[in-house]
Every structure is written in C-alpha cells, then in structure tokens.
Scaffold this motif. Structure first.
Motif, PDB file in Angstrom:
ATOM      1  N   MET A   1      42.515 -42.486 -14.173  1.00 53.74           N
ATOM      2  CA  MET A   1      41.366 -41.758 -14.686  1.00 53.74           C
ATOM      3  C   MET A   1      40.122 -41.617 -13.563  1.00 53.74           C
ATOM      4  O   MET A   1      39.919 -42.253 -12.780  1.00 53.74           O
ATOM      5  N   LYS A   2      39.694 -40.368 -13.817  1.00 54.25           N
ATOM      6  CA  LYS A   2      38.451 -40.197 -12.956  1.00 54.25           C
ATOM      7  C   LYS A   2      37.434 -41.014 -13.251  1.00 54.25           C
ATOM      8  O   LYS A   2      36.959 -41.159 -14.573  1.00 54.25           O
ATOM      9  N   LEU A   3      36.744 -41.783 -12.345  1.00 53.32           N
ATOM     10  CA  LEU A   3      35.772 -42.910 -12.662  1.00 53.32           C
ATOM     11  C   LEU A   3      34.266 -42.327 -12.621  1.00 53.32           C
ATOM     12  O   LEU A   3      33.419 -43.187 -12.671  1.00 53.32           O
ATOM     13  N   PRO A 199      37.128 -65.285 -15.517  1.00 55.13           N
ATOM     14  CA  PRO A 199      35.711 -64.806 -15.429  1.00 55.13           C
ATOM     15  C   PRO A 199      35.574 -63.178 -15.774  1.00 55.13           C
ATOM     16  O   PRO A 199      36.238 -62.569 -15.396  1.00 55.13           O
ATOM     17  N   LEU A 200      34.468 -62.979 -16.789  1.00 53.85           N
ATOM     18  CA  LEU A 200      34.269 -61.568 -17.143  1.00 53.85           C
ATOM     19  C   LEU A 200      34.222 -60.562 -15.772  1.00 53.85           C
ATOM     20  O   LEU A 200      34.711 -59.467 -15.883  1.00 53.85           O
ATOM     21  N   ASP A 201      33.419 -61.161 -14.909  1.00 59.06           N
ATOM     22  CA  ASP A 201      32.954 -60.314 -13.812  1.00 59.06           C
ATOM     23  C   ASP A 201      34.320 -59.814 -12.940  1.00 59.06           C
ATOM     24  O   ASP A 201      34.604 -58.788 -12.459  1.00 59.06           O
ATOM     25  N   GLN A 202      35.272 -61.083 -12.915  1.00 56.29           N
ATOM     26  CA  GLN A 202      36.504 -60.779 -12.246  1.00 56.29           C
ATOM     27  C   GLN A 202      37.346 -59.827 -12.748  1.00 56.29           C
ATOM     28  O   GLN A 202      38.078 -58.887 -12.166  1.00 56.29           O
ATOM     29  N   PHE A 203      37.447 -60.084 -14.154  1.00 56.54           N
ATOM     30  CA  PHE A 203      38.061 -59.174 -15.034  1.00 56.54           C
ATOM     31  C   PHE A 203      37.838 -57.700 -14.834  1.00 56.54           C
ATOM     32  O   PHE A 203      38.796 -56.820 -14.589  1.00 56.54           O
ATOM     33  N   ILE A 204      36.515 -57.585 -14.961  1.00 59.41           N
ATOM     34  CA  ILE A 204      36.064 -56.044 -14.962  1.00 59.41           C
ATOM     35  C   ILE A 204      36.317 -55.412 -13.391  1.00 59.41           C
ATOM     36  O   ILE A 204      36.744 -54.357 -13.235  1.00 59.41           O
ATOM     37  N   ALA A 205      36.309 -56.321 -12.328  1.00 62.68           N
ATOM     38  CA  ALA A 205      36.480 -55.648 -11.147  1.00 62.68           C
ATOM     39  C   ALA A 205      37.934 -55.206 -10.827  1.00 62.68           C
ATOM     40  O   ALA A 205      38.089 -54.331 -10.278  1.00 62.68           O
ATOM     41  N   GLU A 206      38.949 -55.994 -11.339  1.00 62.07           N
ATOM     42  CA  GLU A 206      40.328 -56.037 -11.161  1.00 62.07           C
ATOM     43  C   GLU A 206      40.511 -54.507 -12.111  1.00 62.07           C
ATOM     44  O   GLU A 206      41.427 -53.822 -11.750  1.00 62.07           O
ATOM     45  N   THR A 207      39.955 -54.496 -13.388  1.00 60.87           N
ATOM     46  CA  THR A 207      40.283 -53.531 -14.112  1.00 60.87           C
ATOM     47  C   THR A 207      39.879 -52.106 -13.719  1.00 60.87           C
ATOM     48  O   THR A 207      40.593 -51.261 -13.735  1.00 60.87           O
ATOM     49  N   GLN A 209      39.648 -51.204 -10.576  1.00 58.22           N
ATOM     50  CA  GLN A 209      40.513 -51.036  -9.591  1.00 58.22           C
ATOM     51  C   GLN A 209      41.858 -50.127 -10.131  1.00 58.22           C
ATOM     52  O   GLN A 209      42.132 -49.182  -9.526  1.00 58.22           O
ATOM     53  N   VAL A 210      42.262 -50.820 -11.248  1.00 58.16           N
ATOM     54  CA  VAL A 210      43.367 -50.190 -11.698  1.00 58.16           C
ATOM     55  C   VAL A 210      43.122 -48.918 -12.396  1.00 58.16           C
ATOM     56  O   VAL A 210      43.786 -47.887 -12.494  1.00 58.16           O
ATOM     57  N   LEU A 211      41.925 -48.837 -13.296  1.00 61.07           N
ATOM     58  CA  LEU A 211      41.445 -47.735 -14.192  1.00 61.07           C
ATOM     59  C   LEU A 211      41.319 -46.329 -13.181  1.00 61.07           C
ATOM     60  O   LEU A 211      41.606 -45.326 -13.710  1.00 61.07           O
ATOM     61  N   ALA A 215      47.740 -45.009 -13.443  1.00 61.49           N
ATOM     62  CA  ALA A 215      48.244 -46.040 -14.202  1.00 61.49           C
ATOM     63  C   ALA A 215      48.003 -45.561 -15.755  1.00 61.49           C
ATOM     64  O   ALA A 215      46.993 -45.502 -16.014  1.00 61.49           O
ATOM     65  N   ASP A 216      48.895 -45.877 -16.712  1.00 64.27           N
ATOM     66  CA  ASP A 216      48.806 -45.703 -18.096  1.00 64.27           C
ATOM     67  C   ASP A 216      48.327 -46.938 -18.771  1.00 64.27           C
ATOM     68  O   ASP A 216      47.811 -47.130 -19.962  1.00 64.27           O
ATOM     69  N   GLU A 217      48.610 -48.175 -18.173  1.00 66.50           N
ATOM     70  CA  GLU A 217      48.628 -49.293 -18.482  1.00 66.50           C
ATOM     71  C   GLU A 217      47.542 -50.158 -17.426  1.00 66.50           C
ATOM     72  O   GLU A 217      47.952 -50.410 -16.543  1.00 66.50           O
ATOM     73  N   ILE A 218      46.401 -50.561 -18.177  1.00 63.86           N
ATOM     74  CA  ILE A 218      45.354 -51.275 -17.168  1.00 63.86           C
ATOM     75  C   ILE A 218      45.559 -52.808 -17.260  1.00 63.86           C
ATOM     76  O   ILE A 218      45.035 -53.350 -18.277  1.00 63.86           O
TER      77      ILE A 218
END
Length: 252
Positions: A1-3, A199-207, A209-211, A215-218
C-alpha cells in the motif's frame, strides 16, 4: 500500500488500534477521516492531531452507514482508502445458552458493519488510483479463543469474506488487505495493562512496516504462528477453487 498522499477513512478511529493507525497515517501526510459512535472520543483525537477530520458513525446501523458514505463521497471526493476497523469483543458462553443481544450486536458490528461499509463505498473506490479496502480481523480468525467464541467466529467470517472479495476484485484497481492483530494492549477486554499483550506502539510500528509492502495480509511477527495454523497454501487453494467454479458456472 502507498503510505502517503491518500485520503483515508478509518472506522473505530476514536480509540485503540483505529486511533493509533489514524495517527500514524496522518503523520505520513495522508488526509485521514476517523469515525466512531462517541463524539467525545473523536473530538479528542482530532484535537490532538490538527488537520485530521471526523464524522459520527454507528456501523451497527445501516442508515448511519449510508449517511456516512454520502458525506464522504460529497466532502472527500478523493477518498481512496477504507479501513474497516470498528469492532466489539465480549466474553461469551458457547457451551450454554447464548445471550442473544450479545450475539446480535457482535455479528452486526463485526461482520455486517464492514461488509455494509465497503458495499456503500466500493463503486466510488473503483474509480480511484491506489484504492485500498482493509479489514482489521484478528489472529482469532485462525485460532479461535473459546471464551470469546462469537467474536472469534466473526473474525473468521471476515477473513473468509476478504478472500472472496480479493478474488472478485482481482481485475480492478482496488486492493483488499487484511490486518490480523495478535493480542494488543487496547480497550478490548480491558487489555491496556495486560503484560502478555503486545504494546500498541510496537504493534503499530511493525504493522506500518508491512503495510508499506505489497503484502495482502498485514501480520506482525507475533501473529505469524497463528496464521500458519491453517496451512501455507490457503490462498493458492482458494484461488484455484474459485477459478474452477467460474469455469463451471460461468460466473464473474
């Protein structure tokens, strides 16, 4: 996805993963519109993020969805990304008599809501460049948590719907993504302080990167063990099955 450079609508953007995603995408230069039922939560988010926008929306109410879609198309004609994030999660008792109000509200919010929201916007999104429809499901779509059996089943249904919609939109410019979080420290089940949750901030940071990939599945690293439960060739099998079905029935 274009970010960056998108106009993005996020349901359930007043708290938790929805708010955190909205803020991360806002910081990257996207125009972000959040939605939710609680106006006070929405006001707090846009006050903390100048330039962000908000509309009220109850995804359990089809009339509210239709009003929101009309508003979005009229006021934000460049809208090209929809993130279906709103959801509710409660403990249940699938080994006994089900509370019908819990059953109905969970299915209506978690399954009918995103299907209806996407349906209301899909023809608009088909006209846009870099169009994306994303759904927040859960690792519980692949490995159900028995004490939230209804919630888990709605997320499994969302995953199934994503596979079908991705296939049916394969020849359009609309990408269909699935964000499948593990247990994250949010308001769901009062998990803000749960040590075992991510932790929410860790989840968002990793997400994020994949977004930003193709990838179709994040999936963050901690979610992959759950996703692997259903086998590595699910997409190939599902796509092959549907190609054969189209050949047989002459549909699509």
């Amino acid at each position: 996805m274009k970010l960056n450079g998108n106009t993005i609508f996020i349901t359930g953007g007043g708290s938790g993963i929805g708010r955190a995603l909205a803020e991360a995408l806002h910081k990257l230069g996207n125009k972000v519109i959040i939605a939710g039922r609680r106006r006070s939560h929405l006001n707090a988010v846009i006050a903390a993020n100048p330039g962000m926008h908000a509309i009220e929306l109850d995804v359990a109410d089809i009339a509210s969805i239709e009003r929101a879609a009309k508003t979005l198309i009229a006021e934000y004609p460049d809208l090209n990304v929809l993130i279906n994030n709103a959801g509710i999660m409660q403990f249940d008792s699938v080994d006994g008599k089900i509370d019908d109000a819990l059953l109905t509200s969970t299915i209506t919010t978690n399954l009918l809501g995103p299907i209806r929201m996407t349906s209301a916007l899909i023809e608009h999104l088909k006209t846009k460049n870099n169009a994306v429809v994303a759904y927040t499901s859960s690792v519980l779509a692949f490995v159900p948590l028995a004490v939230t059996g209804i919630y888990s089943s709605t997320k499994a249904a969302v995953h199934s719907y994503v596979l079908s919609q991705r296939f049916m939109l394969r020849n359009t410019g609309v990408r269909v993504l699935e964000i499948a979080p593990p247990w994250v420290r949010t308001e769901l089940l009062n998990s803000q302080e749960a040590e075992q949750a991510m932790p929410l901030d860790q989840f968002i940071a990793e997400t994020m990167q994949v977004l930003g990939t193709d990838a179709d599945e994040i999936l963050v690293e901690g979610a992959k063990q759950f996703r692997a439960n259903v086998g590595p060739d699910e997409h190939g099998f599902v796509n092959g099955f549907n190609e054969q079905a189209i050949a047989l029935f002459g549909a699509a």
